[in-house]
Design a protein around this motif. Structure first.
Motif, PDB file in Angstrom:
ATOM      1  N   SER B 414       0.836  -1.181   0.000  1.00  0.00           N
ATOM      2  CA  SER B 414       0.000   0.000   0.000  1.00  0.00           C
ATOM      3  C   SER B 414       0.880   1.242   0.000  1.00  0.00           C
ATOM      4  CB  SER B 414      -0.879   0.000   1.262  1.00  0.00           C
ATOM      5  OG  SER B 414      -0.016  -0.040   2.398  1.00  0.00           O
ATOM      6  N   SER B 415       0.231   2.387   0.065  1.00  0.00           N
ATOM      7  CA  SER B 415       0.973   3.648   0.217  1.00  0.00           C
ATOM      8  C   SER B 415       0.317   4.469   1.323  1.00  0.00           C
ATOM      9  CB  SER B 415       0.923   4.441  -1.090  1.00  0.00           C
ATOM     10  OG  SER B 415       1.462   5.742  -0.884  1.00  0.00           O
ATOM     11  N   THR B 416       1.118   5.142   2.118  1.00  0.00           N
ATOM     12  CA  THR B 416       0.555   6.137   3.038  1.00  0.00           C
ATOM     13  C   THR B 416       0.230   7.387   2.213  1.00  0.00           C
ATOM     14  OG1 THR B 416       2.622   7.255   3.553  1.00  0.00           O
ATOM     15  CG2 THR B 416       2.073   5.321   4.902  1.00  0.00           C
ATOM     16  N   ALA B 417      -0.285   8.389   2.891  1.00  0.00           N
ATOM     17  CA  ALA B 417      -0.667   9.628   2.207  1.00  0.00           C
ATOM     18  C   ALA B 417       0.460  10.657   2.174  1.00  0.00           C
ATOM     19  CB  ALA B 417      -1.911  10.212   2.871  1.00  0.00           C
ATOM     20  N   LYS B 418       1.658  10.221   2.558  1.00  0.00           N
ATOM     21  CA  LYS B 418       2.802  11.152   2.487  1.00  0.00           C
ATOM     22  C   LYS B 418       3.181  11.401   1.030  1.00  0.00           C
ATOM     23  CE  LYS B 418       6.250  11.125   5.404  1.00  0.00           C
ATOM     24  NZ  LYS B 418       7.328  10.663   6.322  1.00  0.00           N
ATOM     25  N   LYS B 419       3.544  12.654   0.742  1.00  0.00           N
ATOM     26  CA  LYS B 419       3.774  13.025  -0.655  1.00  0.00           C
ATOM     27  C   LYS B 419       4.799  12.137  -1.359  1.00  0.00           C
ATOM     28  CE  LYS B 419       4.901  16.789  -3.755  1.00  0.00           C
ATOM     29  NZ  LYS B 419       5.965  15.948  -4.372  1.00  0.00           N
ATOM     30  N   ARG B 452      -8.960  11.018   9.456  1.00  0.00           N
ATOM     31  CA  ARG B 452      -8.582   9.981   8.486  1.00  0.00           C
ATOM     32  C   ARG B 452      -9.202  10.290   7.118  1.00  0.00           C
ATOM     33  NH1 ARG B 452      -9.042   4.340  12.073  1.00  0.00           N
ATOM     34  NH2 ARG B 452      -8.014   5.223  13.901  1.00  0.00           N
ATOM     35  N   PHE B 453     -10.457  10.719   7.170  1.00  0.00           N
ATOM     36  CA  PHE B 453     -11.160  11.050   5.927  1.00  0.00           C
ATOM     37  C   PHE B 453     -10.463  12.202   5.200  1.00  0.00           C
ATOM     38  CE2 PHE B 453     -14.366  13.934   4.039  1.00  0.00           C
ATOM     39  CZ  PHE B 453     -14.696  13.160   2.935  1.00  0.00           C
ATOM     40  N   GLU B 454     -10.095  13.237   5.943  1.00  0.00           N
ATOM     41  CA  GLU B 454      -9.479  14.411   5.320  1.00  0.00           C
ATOM     42  C   GLU B 454      -8.134  14.065   4.676  1.00  0.00           C
ATOM     43  OE1 GLU B 454     -10.837  17.159   4.734  1.00  0.00           O
ATOM     44  OE2 GLU B 454     -12.619  17.055   6.016  1.00  0.00           O
ATOM     45  N   ILE B 455      -7.375  13.221   5.374  1.00  0.00           N
ATOM     46  CA  ILE B 455      -6.081  12.789   4.820  1.00  0.00           C
ATOM     47  C   ILE B 455      -6.289  12.054   3.511  1.00  0.00           C
ATOM     48  CG2 ILE B 455      -4.292  11.023   5.165  1.00  0.00           C
ATOM     49  CD1 ILE B 455      -3.987  12.026   8.007  1.00  0.00           C
ATOM     50  N   ALA B 456      -7.311  11.173   3.489  1.00  0.00           N
ATOM     51  CA  ALA B 456      -7.593  10.397   2.280  1.00  0.00           C
ATOM     52  C   ALA B 456      -8.031  11.315   1.149  1.00  0.00           C
ATOM     53  CB  ALA B 456      -8.661   9.352   2.557  1.00  0.00           C
ATOM     54  N   LYS B 457      -8.900  12.240   1.489  1.00  0.00           N
ATOM     55  CA  LYS B 457      -9.450  13.138   0.476  1.00  0.00           C
ATOM     56  C   LYS B 457      -8.330  13.943  -0.200  1.00  0.00           C
ATOM     57  CE  LYS B 457     -13.059  16.496   0.014  1.00  0.00           C
ATOM     58  NZ  LYS B 457     -13.778  17.558   0.705  1.00  0.00           N
ATOM     59  N   GLU B 458      -7.461  14.468   0.623  1.00  0.00           N
ATOM     60  CA  GLU B 458      -6.337  15.272   0.113  1.00  0.00           C
ATOM     61  C   GLU B 458      -5.424  14.417  -0.775  1.00  0.00           C
ATOM     62  OE1 GLU B 458      -2.556  17.795   1.959  1.00  0.00           O
ATOM     63  OE2 GLU B 458      -3.820  16.563   3.260  1.00  0.00           O
ATOM     64  N   ALA B 459      -5.160  13.192  -0.310  1.00  0.00           N
ATOM     65  CA  ALA B 459      -4.275  12.302  -1.079  1.00  0.00           C
ATOM     66  C   ALA B 459      -4.915  11.903  -2.406  1.00  0.00           C
ATOM     67  CB  ALA B 459      -3.950  11.058  -0.257  1.00  0.00           C
ATOM     68  N   VAL B 460      -6.223  11.643  -2.383  1.00  0.00           N
ATOM     69  CA  VAL B 460      -6.921  11.260  -3.615  1.00  0.00           C
ATOM     70  C   VAL B 460      -6.883  12.420  -4.610  1.00  0.00           C
ATOM     71  CG1 VAL B 460      -9.183  10.728  -4.608  1.00  0.00           C
ATOM     72  CG2 VAL B 460      -8.394   9.506  -2.569  1.00  0.00           C
ATOM     73  N   GLU B 461      -7.070  13.624  -4.111  1.00  0.00           N
ATOM     74  CA  GLU B 461      -6.990  14.790  -4.999  1.00  0.00           C
ATOM     75  C   GLU B 461      -5.605  14.903  -5.646  1.00  0.00           C
ATOM     76  OE1 GLU B 461      -8.342  18.000  -2.478  1.00  0.00           O
ATOM     77  OE2 GLU B 461     -10.421  17.252  -2.606  1.00  0.00           O
ATOM     78  N   TYR B 462      -4.590  14.641  -4.858  1.00  0.00           N
ATOM     79  CA  TYR B 462      -3.227  14.675  -5.377  1.00  0.00           C
ATOM     80  C   TYR B 462      -3.022  13.605  -6.445  1.00  0.00           C
ATOM     81  CZ  TYR B 462       1.888  14.860  -5.415  1.00  0.00           C
ATOM     82  OH  TYR B 462       3.195  14.972  -5.805  1.00  0.00           O
ATOM     83  N   LEU B 463      -3.519  12.422  -6.170  1.00  0.00           N
ATOM     84  CA  LEU B 463      -3.410  11.319  -7.139  1.00  0.00           C
ATOM     85  C   LEU B 463      -4.154  11.661  -8.427  1.00  0.00           C
ATOM     86  CD1 LEU B 463      -3.912   8.357  -4.624  1.00  0.00           C
ATOM     87  CD2 LEU B 463      -1.877   8.667  -6.052  1.00  0.00           C
ATOM     88  N   GLU B 464      -5.359  12.215  -8.264  1.00  0.00           N
ATOM     89  CA  GLU B 464      -6.158  12.562  -9.448  1.00  0.00           C
ATOM     90  C   GLU B 464      -5.457  13.638 -10.296  1.00  0.00           C
ATOM     91  OE1 GLU B 464     -10.763  11.450  -8.691  1.00  0.00           O
ATOM     92  OE2 GLU B 464     -10.091  13.256  -7.642  1.00  0.00           O
ATOM     93  N   LYS B 465      -4.882  14.602  -9.582  1.00  0.00           N
ATOM     94  CA  LYS B 465      -4.161  15.666 -10.278  1.00  0.00           C
ATOM     95  C   LYS B 465      -2.993  15.085 -11.084  1.00  0.00           C
ATOM     96  CE  LYS B 465      -3.829  19.071  -7.423  1.00  0.00           C
ATOM     97  NZ  LYS B 465      -3.157  19.819  -6.343  1.00  0.00           N
ATOM     98  N   ASN B 466      -2.506  13.940 -10.632  1.00  0.00           N
ATOM     99  CA  ASN B 466      -1.384  13.302 -11.306  1.00  0.00           C
ATOM    100  C   ASN B 466      -1.808  12.122 -12.181  1.00  0.00           C
ATOM    101  OD1 ASN B 466       1.378  14.499 -10.368  1.00  0.00           O
ATOM    102  ND2 ASN B 466       0.007  14.590  -8.606  1.00  0.00           N
ATOM    103  N   GLY B 467      -3.080  12.147 -12.560  1.00  0.00           N
ATOM    104  CA  GLY B 467      -3.516  11.185 -13.582  1.00  0.00           C
ATOM    105  C   GLY B 467      -4.009   9.840 -13.078  1.00  0.00           C
ATOM    106  N   ILE B 468      -4.111   9.676 -11.766  1.00  0.00           N
ATOM    107  CA  ILE B 468      -4.638   8.418 -11.225  1.00  0.00           C
ATOM    108  C   ILE B 468      -6.091   8.655 -10.813  1.00  0.00           C
ATOM    109  CG2 ILE B 468      -4.386   6.603  -9.488  1.00  0.00           C
ATOM    110  CD1 ILE B 468      -2.012   6.864 -11.508  1.00  0.00           C
TER     111      ILE B 468
END
Ligand SMILES: [Zn+2]
Ligand SMILES: [Zn+2]
Ligand SMILES: [Zn+2]
Lengths: 573, 573
Positions: B414-419, B452-468
Motif C-alpha cells: 500500500s501507500s501512506t498519504a505522504k507526498k 482519516r477522511f481528510e487525509i484520504a481526500k487530500e491524497a486522492v486529490e493529489y493522485l487525481e491531479k497526477n492522472g490516477i
C-alpha cells in the motif's frame, strides 16, 4: 389501614413483627398442634400475643400458621377450620386492645408440593388459601403475611388467592432460604424477587431456616433485587436437639437485637423473629431499633426473566431459542396433541447446550389443543429445570393457563398494539408477572419505521398509564422475509428509533431469511446490524453458529461486557 | 503527430491500417523471411506499401513484424537488425510520399515465451524490444503498433520498452485471441483490457487468428472493456492449406469490407486487415467506411483486478485472502528465504477453494530477502494460474520488481498519504497498472474518522491531479485491535464518510481481533457493520466461515446481486 397508607407508613420508621409461637408454647409444655390452642386454650395464645404487644410490635400475627384445610388434615386436627382461624383473629385483636398494633393473618404452606413437584394442583392450593384467607379477612385482619414458603409456585397460589379476596389489603410475602440463598426447591432469592416485584403484593421478605448471622448475606441479595419494601424474620440461632427431645435456639435476646441492626442497615423495612425468638428477643430488638428510619437501598436496575431455578438478565442481549415450535411441523404437532412432550424436552436441553438464555414455546395450531396441553407443557419444562420460557401463545385462555402454571418470570409473547389486546396483556402482566413482547402493529403491519415506532410509543404510554413500566416491555419491530421483497432496513430503523426512545426491543430473527438460501448468513448479518442499533433480544435458531457468534462479536464491538451488572441509585419505596 | 493530436484525430473519423504483407509476398513467389526483403528487394516492399497507400490507408506499417533480434536469430537471418528496421522505415516513408499517411513501426513477438511460461526473462524481452524500437524511432516512425501478441507479459515488456523510448509517441497495442476470447496463454480479452486500460498506451486492439465473422464477438468484449480507442485487424477468412502447400484465405475483398462495417458499428476506431488481406480488401473497406464517424460505446463501468488468467470485479465486494503472509511465522519465513514456495502454492490453492477473489502476498521480513524472492514468488503464482494478487510489499525496489513480473492488474498494497510515498505510487500505477491501497495516514494513525477522511481526500486529490483516477484507489481507513482499547467505530465512521465521497474502501480485517478470544465472531460482526456502510473490499481469513457468510448475507440485505454488472453510458474517448 389500606395498602397506600401501609406503604406510606413504611417510609416513616422500621416496623416490628412478633416472634415465635411454637417454641414458646413448647416451653410451656404444650406438645400438640399449636393452632388447636385457638379452641382449647385461648388464654395461652392471648398471653403470648399480649407479651408480644407489650414488647412493642407493630404487627401481631394470628396463630394460624398451619391453619389451612390441607395442613390441618394431615396434622389430624378435627376442629372446624373456621373456628380455628376466626378465634385466632379474635384472640389477637383482644391482645392488641387499644394499642396501635395491626393484626396480620398468618398463612403458610399446605405441606404438599404442587405439580409438577408433587400431586397437588395449583387450583387446589389456590382454593385452600382462599378458604383460609376469607375466614381471616371476614374475622377482621388488617393484612396478610404469607411466610416460610419454600415453593415459589405455592407462594404464587397463596398470593393470587389472597389478592382475589381483596384488592386493598396489604400482603407481606416471605419465602425461606438455605445458606446458599436457594429454597429447597431450587429457587434463588433473585428469582423469588424477580417474580414478586411484578406480583400484586406489598412487601417481599425472608424468614426462618437461618440464624441472623447466616441469613444476613441471603437477605442482602433480596435487598439488591427487591423493588418493594423488604421484611425479615431470622431464627434465634441454629436449632439444637436437647436430650429430652426438645429443640432449643441459643441466640440470646441481646445478641439477636444487635444482629437485627445489620438487617436494618442493609435496608430492612419490617423486622421480626422466627423460630426460637421470644417476647424478650422482640422487646430488646424494638428498644434498640425503634427510632431508626428505613435505609435507602441501591438496587439492581437490570431486568431479568426466570424459570423456577434459572435467572437470566436481559442485558446485554437475550438469546431466545426458537426451536420449540410445532407450527408447520406435522409430526411434532401430532406428538403435542397426544401430550407426548419428549421432543420438547429434547429441544429444551439442546438449545440450552447451544447457548440459549430463554426458550420460546409455541405449541402450533391451538385449535387442536385444550388448556391441559399448555399447563402440561409448562409443567414438563419446569420439572426438567428448564431455562426461562417465552410463552408464544395466541389464545388468551391458553396464555392465562400457561402463566398460572409457570414458576418464575416469563416472557408473554405477544400482544399487538390494539386496545383490547393491550388490556388483556395488562391483566396478565399484573396478575402473573413477566415481560411483554409488544408488536408494532394493530391490524396490519405498517410499511415505514416511523409508523411502527409511533404505534409502539402510543401503546407503551397506554401500558405505563395502566401500571406496566416500560422496563417490562420488549417491543418487536417486526422482521419480514427478504425473499418477499420486504426491506429489512425498515426493521433496523425502527429499532434505532425505539432504542433512542429508551425502549427495549426483541425480534423474531429467522423470518428474515424464510425461503432463502444460506439463511444463517442472512440472519447473522442482519442480527449484527440490529444489535448495533440497540436490539436487546432475539428469538433465533441457536444451532446457527455464525448467528450465535455475531452476538458475542457485536457486543464486544459495542464495548459491552457480558457479565457487567448496572446498579442504579434507585429507591424502591 | 504527438499523442494528444493522435487521440484527437481518432474522434474525427474511422482510421485505416494496411493489410497483409506475408501472404502478398508469397503470392508473388517469395518464400523466405519477408523482413529480409528490406535489404534484398526494397522495390517489392515498396510496391506493396504503395498499393496500400493508394488503397487509402491512414497508417502504413513498416515491414518489421519479425525484425527483433531474437526472432531474426531463430529465423537464421544474418542481416544487421539495424539495416532491416532502418530500411523498412525508409521504404515506408517513400511509399507514403506526400500523402497524409503515418508510418507505424511494426513490432511483434520474439517467438520465445517469457518466464514463468518459458526461459526468456522479462528484462531480456524488454531489451530486445527496446533495441528494435530505438532503431525504428530513430529512422523516423510516427508511432508504434505492437501486434499478434499472445503473451500479455511479452506485450507488457514491449510496451514498457517503447514507452521508455519516448513519452510522446502513439502506441497501438494488439493481442491475438482464439474463438473463446482467450489468448493461447489463457489471458481473456477482459484481462487484456483491464491491464491495458492502465498502461501508458493509446489504442487497444485485436488482430489475426480469426476471420471477421468469428472475431466480431471477441472484439465486442474489447469494445465493452476497453477505456481507450480500439483497433482491429481480422484475417481474410480461415486459412486453407492448398495442394501445393501454400495457404490461402478465402474471404473476398467485398465480403471483407462489408464485415468490417460490423466492427465499426460496435465501436472500432481503427480498422485494417491481417493475414490474407490484400490492397484490394483494404481499398474496398476504405471506400465503404471512409465517411463513418466512430461510434460511441457503452463500456463496463466496474473496476477489475486480474491475474494472467483470472478476472475479478471489485463490486459488490472483493475478498482478499490474507494467508500468504510470512510476518511472524518463523518456518514460513525460512522457506521463503530459501526460495521454497511450496507453502505459498498450497495457501493459494486453499484460499481459492475457500472463496478468495484475490490473494494478498506478504513475504515477511524484507531485510532477509532480495529482488529475486519477489520475482520468483510472483512467477510461481503466475505459473499455477493463481488468483489476482495484492502485492503487500514495503520496499519500493521490491514492489517494482514484483509489479514488473506480474501478469495482469494487481493491487499495490500500500501507500501512506505522504507526498513522497504518493509520488512512488503514481510512478508504479502509471508504469505497471493496478489498483492502489491508500492508507488514511501519514506518519501516524489519526484518532478520529474526520482526520482519516481528510487525509484520504487530500491524497486522492493529489493522485487525481497526477492522472490516477479515484476508481483505481481503495482507501484503507485502518482497523486497529479492539484488544488494544481502540474504538472500532472510528473505522466504521471513516468508511461511511469515504463512501459518501464516492471513494472505494478496503480494510485489513483480522487486525481488529488481534489477541482476542473468538476472533471470527468479532471479525464477522465488524465486517457486517463495515459492508453496511459501503466497504468494498477486505483482506481477511477465508477459513472463517462466519466471516465469509456475513459477506453474502450483508450484501443480500443491501439488495446487491453478486452477478450484476453495471454498464454506464460512458464514452471512453
Ligand atoms: Zn421459623
Ligand atoms: Zn495475421
Ligand atoms: Zn498482421
Amino acid at each position: 389501614m389500606n395498602r397506600k397508607e401501609f406503604l406510606q407508613m413504611l417510609n416513616e420508621k422500621i416496623y416490628f413483627l412478633d416472634g415465635a409461637y411454637g417454641t414458646e408454647f413448647f416451653k410451656k409444655g404444650f406438645k400438640g398442634v399449636i393452632e388447636t390452642l385457638n379452641i382449647t386454650d385461648k388464654e395461652m395464645v392471648f398471653d403470648l400475643q399480649k407479651a408480644y404487644v407489650d414488647a412493642g410490635v407493630d404487627f401481631l400475627l394470628t396463630n394460624t400458621f398451619s391453619a389451612n384445610r390441607l395442613k390441618l388434615k394431615s396434622l389430624k386436627v378435627s376442629y372446624d377450620i373456621k373456628d380455628i382461624n376466626y378465634n385466632a383473629v379474635k384472640i389477637a385483636k383482644k391482645a392488641v386492645g387499644q394499642r396501635n398494633v395491626y393484626v396480620l393473618g398468618d398463612i403458610s404452606s399446605t405441606g404438599f408440593l404442587i405439580e409438577p413437584l408433587g400431586e397437588l394442583s395449583f387450583n387446589e392450593a389456590y382454593d385452600v388459601f382462599k378458604e383460609q384467607g376469607e375466614i381471616l379477612l371476614n374475622a377482621g385482619v388488617d393484612g396478610f403475611i404469607i411466610e416460610t414458603m419454600s415453593d415459589l409456585k405455592e407462594l404464587k397460589a397463596a398470593i393470587l388467592a389472597l389478592r382475589d379476596l381483596s384488592q386493598d389489603i396489604p400482603i407481606i410475602a416471605q419465602m425461606t432460604f438455605e445458606e446458599n440463598s436457594k429454597a429447597v426447591t431450587g429457587t434463588s432469592v433473585e428469582i423469588f424477587a424477580s417474580l414478586l416485584n411484578d406480583l400484586d403484593i406489598d412487601v417481599i421478605g425472608i424468614n426462618c431456616t437461618l440464624e441472623p448471622e447466616k441469613l444476613l448475606s441471603v437477605f442482602r441479595e433480596l435487598a439488591q433485587y427487591s423493588k418493594k419494601p423488604i421484611s425479615v424474620e431470622p431464627n434465634a440461632g441454629k436449632p439444637k436437639l436437647q436430650r429430652d427431645g426438645s429443640i432449643v435456639y441459643k441466640t440470646s435476646p441481646e445478641k439477636f437485637a444487635i444482629y437485627m441492626e445489620d438487617f436494618v442497615e442493609i435496608g430492612a423495612n419490617i423486622v421480626g423473629g422466627c423460630c426460637g425468638t421470644s417476647p424478650e428477643h422482640i422487646r430488646l430488638m424494638v428498644e434498640f431499633l425503634k427510632n431508626r428510619k428505613p435505609k435507602k437501598r441501591k438496587i439492581i436496575a437490570e431486568e431479568f426473566v426466570s424459570s423456577r431455578t434459572k435467572l437470566q438478565k436481559i442485558s446485554p442481549f437475550l438469546i431466545i431459542g426458537e426451536k420449540i415450535n410445532a407450527a408447520g411441523k406435522k409430526k411434532f404437532q401430532e406428538k403435542i396433541k397426544n401430550k407426548d412432550f419428549s421432543k420438547i424436552v429434547e429441544l429444551a436441553s439442546m438449545q440450552e447446550q447451544e447457548g440459549a438464555h430463554v426458550l420460546d414455546v409455541n405449541l402450533g395450531i391451538e385449535k387442536l389443543l385444550d388448556k391441559s396441553h399448555f399447563s402440561l407443557a409448562v409443567n414438563t419444562l419446569d420439572k426438567i429445570g428448564s431455562l426461562p420460557l417465552s410463552l408464544d401463545i395466541q389464545e388468551f385462555e391458553f396464555m392465562e393457563e400457561a402463566l398460572k402454571e409457570y414458576v418464575g418470570r416469563p416472557i408473554i409473547n405477544s400482544s399487538t398494539a390494539k386496545k383490547e389486546k393491550l388490556d388483556n396483556a395488562i391483566y396478565l402482566l399484573k396478575r402473573y408477572g413477566g415481560m411483554l413482547v409488544l408488536l408494532t402493529m394493530k391490524d396490519k403491519i405498517p410499511e415505514t419505521a416511523k409508523e411502527r415506532f409511533e404505534i409502539a410509543k402510543e401503546a407503551v404510554e397506554y401500558l405505563e398509564k395502566n401500571g406496566i413500566k416500560r422496563n417490562r416491555i420488549l417491543v418487536d419491530p417486526l422482521v419480514l422475509p427478504v425473499g418477499a421483497k420486504k426491506d429489512p432496513n425498515v426493521t433496523v430503523k425502527t429499532i434505532e428509533l425505539l432504542s433512542k426512545e429508551g425502549l427495549m426491543t426483541s425480534i423474531g430473527l429467522s423470518n428474515l431469511s424464510f425461503g432463502m438460501p444460506n439463511r444463517e448468513a442472512l440472519n447473522a448479518s442482519f442480527l449484527t446490524l440490529c444489535i448495533d442499533k440497540g436490539l436487546n433480544a432475539a428469538i433465533l435458531n441457536t444451532s446457527e453458529k455464525c448467528t450465535m457468534n455475531t452476538i458475542f462479536g457485536t457486543l464486544v464491538l459495542k464495548g459491552k461486557e457480558l457479565a457487567k451488572q448496572e446498579i442504579l441509585k434507585e429507591d424502591p419505596l
